[in-house]
Write a protein that holds these residues in place. Structure first.
Motif, PDB file in Angstrom:
ATOM      1  N   GLU A   1      10.786 -55.512 -43.376  1.00  0.00           N
ATOM      2  CA  GLU A   1       9.918 -54.523 -42.723  1.00  0.00           C
ATOM      3  C   GLU A   1      10.282 -54.308 -41.262  1.00  0.00           C
ATOM      4  O   GLU A   1      10.057 -53.234 -40.719  1.00  0.00           O
ATOM      5  CB  GLU A   1       8.446 -54.954 -42.793  1.00  0.00           C
ATOM      6  CG  GLU A   1       7.823 -54.789 -44.141  1.00  0.00           C
ATOM      7  CD  GLU A   1       6.407 -55.343 -44.197  1.00  0.00           C
ATOM      8  OE1 GLU A   1       5.909 -55.888 -43.193  1.00  0.00           O
ATOM      9  OE2 GLU A   1       5.798 -55.242 -45.276  1.00  0.00           O
ATOM     10  N   ASP A   2      10.808 -55.337 -40.612  1.00  0.00           N
ATOM     11  CA  ASP A   2      11.026 -55.287 -39.172  1.00  0.00           C
ATOM     12  C   ASP A   2      12.136 -56.274 -38.800  1.00  0.00           C
ATOM     13  O   ASP A   2      12.103 -57.416 -39.266  1.00  0.00           O
ATOM     14  CB  ASP A   2       9.717 -55.673 -38.465  1.00  0.00           C
ATOM     15  CG  ASP A   2       9.743 -55.507 -36.965  1.00  0.00           C
ATOM     16  OD1 ASP A   2      10.796 -55.756 -36.351  1.00  0.00           O
ATOM     17  OD2 ASP A   2       8.698 -55.154 -36.399  1.00  0.00           O
ATOM     18  N   PRO A   3      13.089 -55.856 -37.999  1.00  0.00           N
ATOM     19  CA  PRO A   3      14.143 -56.785 -37.579  1.00  0.00           C
ATOM     20  C   PRO A   3      13.600 -58.054 -36.916  1.00  0.00           C
ATOM     21  O   PRO A   3      14.198 -59.128 -37.042  1.00  0.00           O
ATOM     22  CB  PRO A   3      14.980 -55.970 -36.593  1.00  0.00           C
ATOM     23  CG  PRO A   3      14.756 -54.553 -36.988  1.00  0.00           C
ATOM     24  CD  PRO A   3      13.326 -54.510 -37.480  1.00  0.00           C
ATOM     25  N   ALA A   4      12.470 -57.958 -36.246  1.00  0.00           N
ATOM     26  CA  ALA A   4      11.864 -59.143 -35.621  1.00  0.00           C
ATOM     27  C   ALA A   4      11.423 -60.146 -36.681  1.00  0.00           C
ATOM     28  O   ALA A   4      11.509 -61.359 -36.466  1.00  0.00           O
ATOM     29  CB  ALA A   4      10.686 -58.741 -34.743  1.00  0.00           C
ATOM     30  N   ASN A   5      10.958 -59.645 -37.815  1.00  0.00           N
ATOM     31  CA  ASN A   5      10.570 -60.541 -38.909  1.00  0.00           C
ATOM     32  C   ASN A   5      11.780 -61.278 -39.459  1.00  0.00           C
ATOM     33  O   ASN A   5      11.725 -62.486 -39.706  1.00  0.00           O
ATOM     34  CB  ASN A   5       9.895 -59.760 -40.038  1.00  0.00           C
ATOM     35  CG  ASN A   5       8.572 -59.150 -39.635  1.00  0.00           C
ATOM     36  OD1 ASN A   5       8.020 -59.451 -38.585  1.00  0.00           O
ATOM     37  ND2 ASN A   5       8.071 -58.253 -40.464  1.00  0.00           N
ATOM     38  N   MET A   6      12.877 -60.552 -39.642  1.00  0.00           N
ATOM     39  CA  MET A   6      14.096 -61.176 -40.151  1.00  0.00           C
ATOM     40  C   MET A   6      14.595 -62.227 -39.167  1.00  0.00           C
ATOM     41  O   MET A   6      15.011 -63.313 -39.567  1.00  0.00           O
ATOM     42  CB  MET A   6      15.175 -60.121 -40.390  1.00  0.00           C
ATOM     43  CG  MET A   6      16.441 -60.680 -41.012  1.00  0.00           C
ATOM     44  SD  MET A   6      16.228 -61.369 -42.667  1.00  0.00           S
ATOM     45  CE  MET A   6      16.178 -59.859 -43.625  1.00  0.00           C
ATOM     46  N   LYS A   7      14.522 -61.919 -37.887  1.00  0.00           N
ATOM     47  CA  LYS A   7      14.951 -62.878 -36.867  1.00  0.00           C
ATOM     48  C   LYS A   7      14.084 -64.135 -36.913  1.00  0.00           C
ATOM     49  O   LYS A   7      14.596 -65.254 -36.793  1.00  0.00           O
ATOM     50  CB  LYS A   7      14.899 -62.236 -35.483  1.00  0.00           C
ATOM     51  CG  LYS A   7      15.424 -63.135 -34.397  1.00  0.00           C
ATOM     52  CD  LYS A   7      15.510 -62.441 -33.072  1.00  0.00           C
ATOM     53  CE  LYS A   7      16.078 -63.397 -32.038  1.00  0.00           C
ATOM     54  NZ  LYS A   7      16.373 -62.759 -30.784  1.00  0.00           N
ATOM     55  N   GLU A   8      12.778 -63.963 -37.088  1.00  0.00           N
ATOM     56  CA  GLU A   8      11.880 -65.118 -37.183  1.00  0.00           C
ATOM     57  C   GLU A   8      12.240 -65.979 -38.392  1.00  0.00           C
ATOM     58  O   GLU A   8      12.307 -67.211 -38.293  1.00  0.00           O
ATOM     59  CB  GLU A   8      10.421 -64.665 -37.280  1.00  0.00           C
ATOM     60  CG  GLU A   8       9.449 -65.816 -37.378  1.00  0.00           C
ATOM     61  CD  GLU A   8       7.994 -65.391 -37.424  1.00  0.00           C
ATOM     62  OE1 GLU A   8       7.151 -66.279 -37.635  1.00  0.00           O
ATOM     63  OE2 GLU A   8       7.684 -64.192 -37.248  1.00  0.00           O
ATOM     64  N   LEU A   9      12.488 -65.349 -39.527  1.00  0.00           N
ATOM     65  CA  LEU A   9      12.857 -66.087 -40.729  1.00  0.00           C
ATOM     66  C   LEU A   9      14.174 -66.833 -40.520  1.00  0.00           C
ATOM     67  O   LEU A   9      14.289 -68.006 -40.880  1.00  0.00           O
ATOM     68  CB  LEU A   9      12.965 -65.132 -41.923  1.00  0.00           C
ATOM     69  CG  LEU A   9      13.340 -65.759 -43.257  1.00  0.00           C
ATOM     70  CD1 LEU A   9      12.329 -66.824 -43.669  1.00  0.00           C
ATOM     71  CD2 LEU A   9      13.456 -64.672 -44.325  1.00  0.00           C
ATOM     72  N   GLU A  10      15.152 -66.179 -39.940  1.00  0.00           N
ATOM     73  CA  GLU A  10      16.436 -66.819 -39.672  1.00  0.00           C
ATOM     74  C   GLU A  10      16.292 -67.991 -38.710  1.00  0.00           C
ATOM     75  O   GLU A  10      16.931 -69.031 -38.883  1.00  0.00           O
ATOM     76  CB  GLU A  10      17.427 -65.800 -39.115  1.00  0.00           C
ATOM     77  CG  GLU A  10      17.870 -64.781 -40.145  1.00  0.00           C
ATOM     78  CD  GLU A  10      18.666 -63.630 -39.551  1.00  0.00           C
ATOM     79  OE1 GLU A  10      18.768 -63.528 -38.304  1.00  0.00           O
ATOM     80  OE2 GLU A  10      19.187 -62.826 -40.335  1.00  0.00           O
ATOM     81  N   THR A  11      15.443 -67.834 -37.700  1.00  0.00           N
ATOM     82  CA  THR A  11      15.204 -68.919 -36.737  1.00  0.00           C
ATOM     83  C   THR A  11      14.556 -70.112 -37.426  1.00  0.00           C
ATOM     84  O   THR A  11      14.974 -71.257 -37.222  1.00  0.00           O
ATOM     85  CB  THR A  11      14.329 -68.425 -35.571  1.00  0.00           C
ATOM     86  OG1 THR A  11      15.026 -67.376 -34.894  1.00  0.00           O
ATOM     87  CG2 THR A  11      14.014 -69.547 -34.603  1.00  0.00           C
TER      88      THR A  11
END
Length: 60
Positions: free
Chosen positions: A28-38
């Motif tokens: 839904e949002d690149p920030a969400n993907m970044k959080e998951l990756e982190t």
């Protein structure tokens, strides 16, 4: 997103429905993907040895 659900996903304990929910949220949002990756990276470091020298970790 519920952190418990994310950690279930990362640890491979999520149900098919939960996996779908996490994947929808992450896309839904690149920030969400970044959080998951982190969170995945932090989990990997905690599981496999945070702070190990990359050369040393290859010997394991």
């Amino acid at each position: 997103m519920d952190k418990e659900l994310l950690f279930s996903y990362i640890s491979g304990q999520a149900t098919d429905a939960q996996i779908k929910e996490v994947m929808q949220w992450a896309h839904e949002d690149p920030a969400n993907m970044k959080e998951l990756e982190t969170l995945r990276r932090l989990n990997d470091e905690a599981t496999w040895g945070a702070g190990l020298d990359p050369e040393e970790s290859r010997k394991c």
